[in-house]
Design an enzyme around this catalytic site. Structure first.
Site, PDB file in Angstrom:
ATOM      1  N   LYS A   1     -72.015  40.059  21.265  1.00 58.87           N
ATOM      2  CA  LYS A   1     -71.240  40.348  20.049  1.00 58.87           C
ATOM      3  C   LYS A   1     -71.086  39.062  19.231  1.00 58.87           C
ATOM      4  CE  LYS A   1     -66.793  40.525  19.020  1.00 58.87           C
ATOM      5  NZ  LYS A   1     -66.860  40.062  17.615  1.00 58.87           N
TER       6      LYS A   1
ATOM      7  N   GLU B   1     -66.495  27.981  26.349  1.00 59.33           N
ATOM      8  CA  GLU B   1     -66.670  26.804  25.476  1.00 59.33           C
ATOM      9  C   GLU B   1     -65.653  26.947  24.368  1.00 59.33           C
ATOM     10  OE1 GLU B   1     -68.589  24.303  26.042  1.00 59.33           O
ATOM     11  OE2 GLU B   1     -69.821  25.117  27.652  1.00 59.33           O
TER      12      GLU B   1
ATOM     13  N   CYS C   1     -67.364  22.565  16.403  1.00 55.63           N
ATOM     14  CA  CYS C   1     -66.404  22.249  17.461  1.00 55.63           C
ATOM     15  C   CYS C   1     -66.439  20.770  17.829  1.00 55.63           C
ATOM     16  CB  CYS C   1     -66.674  23.104  18.684  1.00 55.63           C
ATOM     17  SG  CYS C   1     -68.380  22.988  19.239  1.00 55.63           S
TER      18      CYS C   1
ATOM     19  N   GLU D   1     -56.146  22.003  16.434  1.00 56.96           N
ATOM     20  CA  GLU D   1     -57.450  22.066  15.788  1.00 56.96           C
ATOM     21  C   GLU D   1     -57.283  22.613  14.370  1.00 56.96           C
ATOM     22  OE1 GLU D   1     -60.153  24.918  17.488  1.00 56.96           O
ATOM     23  OE2 GLU D   1     -61.791  23.483  17.426  1.00 56.96           O
TER      24      GLU D   1
HETATM   25  P1  NDP Z   1     -62.340  33.191  18.102  1.00 55.84           P
HETATM   26  O1  NDP Z   1     -61.860  32.789  19.434  1.00 55.84           O
HETATM   27  O2  NDP Z   1     -61.397  33.792  17.146  1.00 55.84           O
HETATM   28  O3  NDP Z   1     -63.550  34.209  18.214  1.00 55.84           O
HETATM   29  C1  NDP Z   1     -64.722  33.951  18.950  1.00 55.84           C
HETATM   30  C2  NDP Z   1     -65.388  35.253  19.306  1.00 55.84           C
HETATM   31  O4  NDP Z   1     -64.561  35.958  20.222  1.00 55.84           O
HETATM   32  C3  NDP Z   1     -65.582  36.191  18.124  1.00 55.84           C
HETATM   33  O5  NDP Z   1     -66.776  36.903  18.292  1.00 55.84           O
HETATM   34  C4  NDP Z   1     -64.373  37.090  18.238  1.00 55.84           C
HETATM   35  O6  NDP Z   1     -64.566  38.311  17.594  1.00 55.84           O
HETATM   36  C5  NDP Z   1     -64.294  37.263  19.739  1.00 55.84           C
HETATM   37  N1  NDP Z   1     -62.996  37.667  20.266  1.00 55.84           N
HETATM   38  C6  NDP Z   1     -61.772  37.530  19.720  1.00 55.84           C
HETATM   39  N2  NDP Z   1     -60.816  38.046  20.531  1.00 55.84           N
HETATM   40  C7  NDP Z   1     -61.447  38.518  21.634  1.00 55.84           C
HETATM   41  C8  NDP Z   1     -61.027  39.156  22.839  1.00 55.84           C
HETATM   42  N3  NDP Z   1     -59.744  39.420  23.082  1.00 55.84           N
HETATM   43  N4  NDP Z   1     -61.954  39.503  23.747  1.00 55.84           N
HETATM   44  C9  NDP Z   1     -63.250  39.239  23.533  1.00 55.84           C
HETATM   45  N5  NDP Z   1     -63.727  38.648  22.404  1.00 55.84           N
HETATM   46  C10 NDP Z   1     -62.838  38.277  21.473  1.00 55.84           C
HETATM   47  O7  NDP Z   1     -63.029  31.882  17.486  1.00 55.84           O
HETATM   48  P2  NDP Z   1     -63.604  31.672  16.027  1.00 55.84           P
HETATM   49  O8  NDP Z   1     -64.644  32.707  15.760  1.00 55.84           O
HETATM   50  O9  NDP Z   1     -62.453  31.532  15.089  1.00 55.84           O
HETATM   51  O10 NDP Z   1     -64.377  30.290  16.181  1.00 55.84           O
HETATM   52  C11 NDP Z   1     -63.800  29.064  16.019  1.00 55.84           C
HETATM   53  C12 NDP Z   1     -63.433  28.455  17.364  1.00 55.84           C
HETATM   54  O11 NDP Z   1     -64.589  28.323  18.165  1.00 55.84           O
HETATM   55  C13 NDP Z   1     -62.882  27.055  17.223  1.00 55.84           C
HETATM   56  O12 NDP Z   1     -61.758  26.926  18.053  1.00 55.84           O
HETATM   57  C14 NDP Z   1     -64.002  26.172  17.745  1.00 55.84           C
HETATM   58  O13 NDP Z   1     -63.590  24.943  18.270  1.00 55.84           O
HETATM   59  C15 NDP Z   1     -64.612  27.046  18.783  1.00 55.84           C
HETATM   60  N6  NDP Z   1     -65.976  26.622  19.078  1.00 55.84           N
HETATM   61  C16 NDP Z   1     -66.228  26.000  20.277  1.00 55.84           C
HETATM   62  C17 NDP Z   1     -67.496  25.522  20.564  1.00 55.84           C
HETATM   63  C18 NDP Z   1     -67.812  24.860  21.872  1.00 55.84           C
HETATM   64  O14 NDP Z   1     -68.976  24.734  22.191  1.00 55.84           O
HETATM   65  N7  NDP Z   1     -66.831  24.429  22.638  1.00 55.84           N
HETATM   66  C19 NDP Z   1     -68.606  25.664  19.592  1.00 55.84           C
HETATM   67  C20 NDP Z   1     -68.227  26.343  18.392  1.00 55.84           C
HETATM   68  C21 NDP Z   1     -66.940  26.794  18.140  1.00 55.84           C
HETATM   69  P3  NDP Z   1     -64.067  38.530  16.074  1.00 55.84           P
HETATM   70  O15 NDP Z   1     -64.361  37.323  15.294  1.00 55.84           O
HETATM   71  O16 NDP Z   1     -64.875  39.685  15.672  1.00 55.84           O
HETATM   72  O17 NDP Z   1     -62.593  38.802  16.185  1.00 55.84           O
END
Ligand code: NDP
Length: 484
Positions: free
Chosen positions: A173, A246, A280, A382
């Site tokens: 997803k 991650e 990130c 963040e």
């Molecule tokens: P989110 O945690 O909001 O979302 C990440 C993904 O998880 C999306 O596809 C989201 O869906 C989905 N999601 C949300 N809630 C749930 C749940 N309860 N169960 C399963 N899946 C869920 O992050 P962001 O998209 O806002 O991304 C930014 C974040 O990602 C920042 O904190 C950044 O630091 C981190 N990041 C970390 C990296 C690393 O390698 N450590 C690399 C890149 C980013 P939907 O958006 O459809 O709600």
């Protein structure tokens, strides 16, 4: 209005509910496509297809999987221009960045793991001739792969590639905020007749579709925010399934007086604002040794002033749009809090209204904040936008303390020409990735991931292949034959 489809069992299908979510382009703030608002029934259908496909794909030879993955990588390369344009429009990032980084990395991810699986080996433990233990690494089953919006197809393929190379099938997803290139990727899989059911993509909200995927999967690979990571960890804990997380970061950039000054300023600017600061790994806390603090800030400011915020499709654009209106408001509210706490905005601090076709897009001026304490919320939470703080430090001891004063532990960069100091500081700071005199220099084989609340587990190279396989020891007793 174009409807994005789920990709299940090799077919592009509509969500069972018939419901869709508006998909905005941050470039112009307009809805330009509709994302399936998938639910349990869609996820169950995807898992049914993936489980069926696993019985063949999981038994197939490594060479067979390699060949299909290379075919898919070639097909991505053939669509490079279309994918880059779509990624830029869906996410707001500059087109040149999508062309040079995001999309090339998608096919590189597939090529890298297609090849890695051919070289993947396992151990044997010989018991002095009386028995032989050997380790098998079978695939686990159906992997749930969930990725964020900042590097949409780049991170989705970073998960799908090792999962399928190891023999798993996948239900993935993308973020519902940036679904479009995953849809194009589905079309590419379909066009080349990629074995059906091996890759399934279900679109929708995280707390519905994402949550169902996490519940159904045999193994979960997640990249996203720390708060979401906690929810996922608590869901998988009930069934003890393997989970890689991650998560977020609050990464320090440490500049010592003995650094290569020009290179350090240039790299720190890049680490602050690339992809609108929505990586990130971006360095959002800059610590500069007191003796060069003033000239550093002056030069950093000068370079930041030269950055162009604008239409992502234009070649001279340095920063495009931030990903959504809601995210822009969150960034602005964090800046306001920093100001309320005594922070001094020396540049930026506001949203930008740009004219023409992008007048309703979500643009943000690169922002530098001085006069904050390392303990302030702006240096703990963040922001994930084009916002950095700059603070002076007096000694190695002090800056190590400042760096480590956070719940996160993803990445850090150190700038110094003193080799021993570089080693000393790298060893003392609690971050999973430390760069010395550089930033974002990536080798796909290294253990990638964060400490503390930045994640659990490591991705990359054999770390990913180990994660997506079970570890099974087989002990073979060897009978003695004294006649030999
Ligand atoms: P989110 O945690 O909001 O979302 C990440 C993904 O998880 C999306 O596809 C989201 O869906 C989905 N999601 C949300 N809630 C749930 C749940 N309860 N169960 C399963 N899946 C869920 O992050 P962001 O998209 O806002 O991304 C930014 C974040 O990602 C920042 O904190 C950044 O630091 C981190 N990041 C970390 C990296 C690393 O390698 N450590 C690399 C890149 C980013 P939907 O958006 O459809 O709600």
């Amino acid at each position: 209005m174009e409807k994005i489809a789920n990709y299940i069992n090799g077919k592009l299908v509509n969500p069972n509910s018939g419901q869709y979510i508006d998909n905005f382009s941050p470039v112009n703030g307009r809805v330009y496509s509709l994302t399936p608002n998938s639910g349990k029934r869609d996820v169950v259908a995807a898992f049914k297809a993936a489980k069926k496909a696993f019985s063949l794909w999981g038994q197939s030879t490594k060479q067979y999987r390699h060949d299909w993955m290379i075919k898919l990588a070639d097909a991505i390369d053939d669509c490079e221009k279309e994918l880059a344009k779509a990624e830029s429009f869906d996410n707001g990032k500059p087109l040149w960045l999508a062309k040079t980084v995001d999309i090339p990395r998608c096919s590189a991810n597939l090529r890298f793991f297609a090849t890695a699986i051919l070289h993947f080996d396992s151990k044997t433990h010989d018991m002095d001739g009386s028995a032989l233990n050997y380790t098998l690494r079978p695939p686990i089953g159906v992997a749930g792969c969930i990725s964020p919006w900042n590097l949409p197809l780049y991170l989705l393929t970073w998960k799908i590639a090792p999962a399928i190379a190891a023999g798993n099938t996948v239900v993935a997803k993308p973020s519902e905020i940036t679904p479009y290139t995953a849809f194009l990727f589905s079309k590419i899989c379909q066009k080349i007749n990629f074995p059906k059911g091996v890759i399934n993509i279900v679109h929708g909200h995280g707390d519905t579709a994402g949550h169902e995927i996490v519940k159904e999967a045999d193994v979960v690979s997640f990249t996203g925010g720390t708060e979401t990571g906690k929810i996922i960890a608590s869901t998988v804990a009930k069934s003890f399934k393997k989970c890689s997380l991650e998560l977020g970061g609050k990464n320090p950039t440490v500049v010592f007086a003995d650094c290569d000054f020009d290179m350090s300023v240039k790299t720190a600017v890049k680490a602050s604002f690339l992809n609108q600061g929505q990586i990130c790994l971006c360095g959002s806390r800059i610590f500069v040794e007191k003796s060069i603090y003033k000239p550093f800030v002056k030069e950093f400011l000068k370079k930041t002033k030269k950055l162009t915020v604008g239409d992502p499709s234009k070649k001279n654009t340095d920063l495009g749009a931030v990903v959504s209106k809601q995210h822009l408001q969150q960034i602005l509210s964090k800046i306001k809090d920093a100001k309320d706490n005594g922070g001094k905005i020396i540049i930026g601090g506001k949203a930008l209204s740009l004219g023409g076709r992008i007048s309703s897009g979500y643009y943000m001026a690169p922002t530098i904040i001085e006069n904050t304490q390392y303990t302030d919320p702006i240096n703990q939470e963040e922001v994930f936008g084009p916002v950095v703080t700059i603070m002076p430090f007096n000694s190695e001891l002090e800056v190590v303390k400042m760096c480590n004063h956070t719940n996160y532990g993803l990445a850090a960069s150190i700038f110094t020409n003193n080799l021993s100091r570089a080693h000393r500081v790298a060893a003392k700071i609690h971050f999973g990735l430390v760069w010395i005199n550089t930033w974002l220099l990536r080798d796909l084989r290294i253990p990638f991931g964060g400490m503390r609340q930045s994640g659990l587990g490591r991705e990359g190279g054999y770390h990913s292949l180990n994660f997506f396989t079970e570890t099974k020891n087989v002990c073979l007793k060897i009978e003695n034959n004294n006649n030999i």
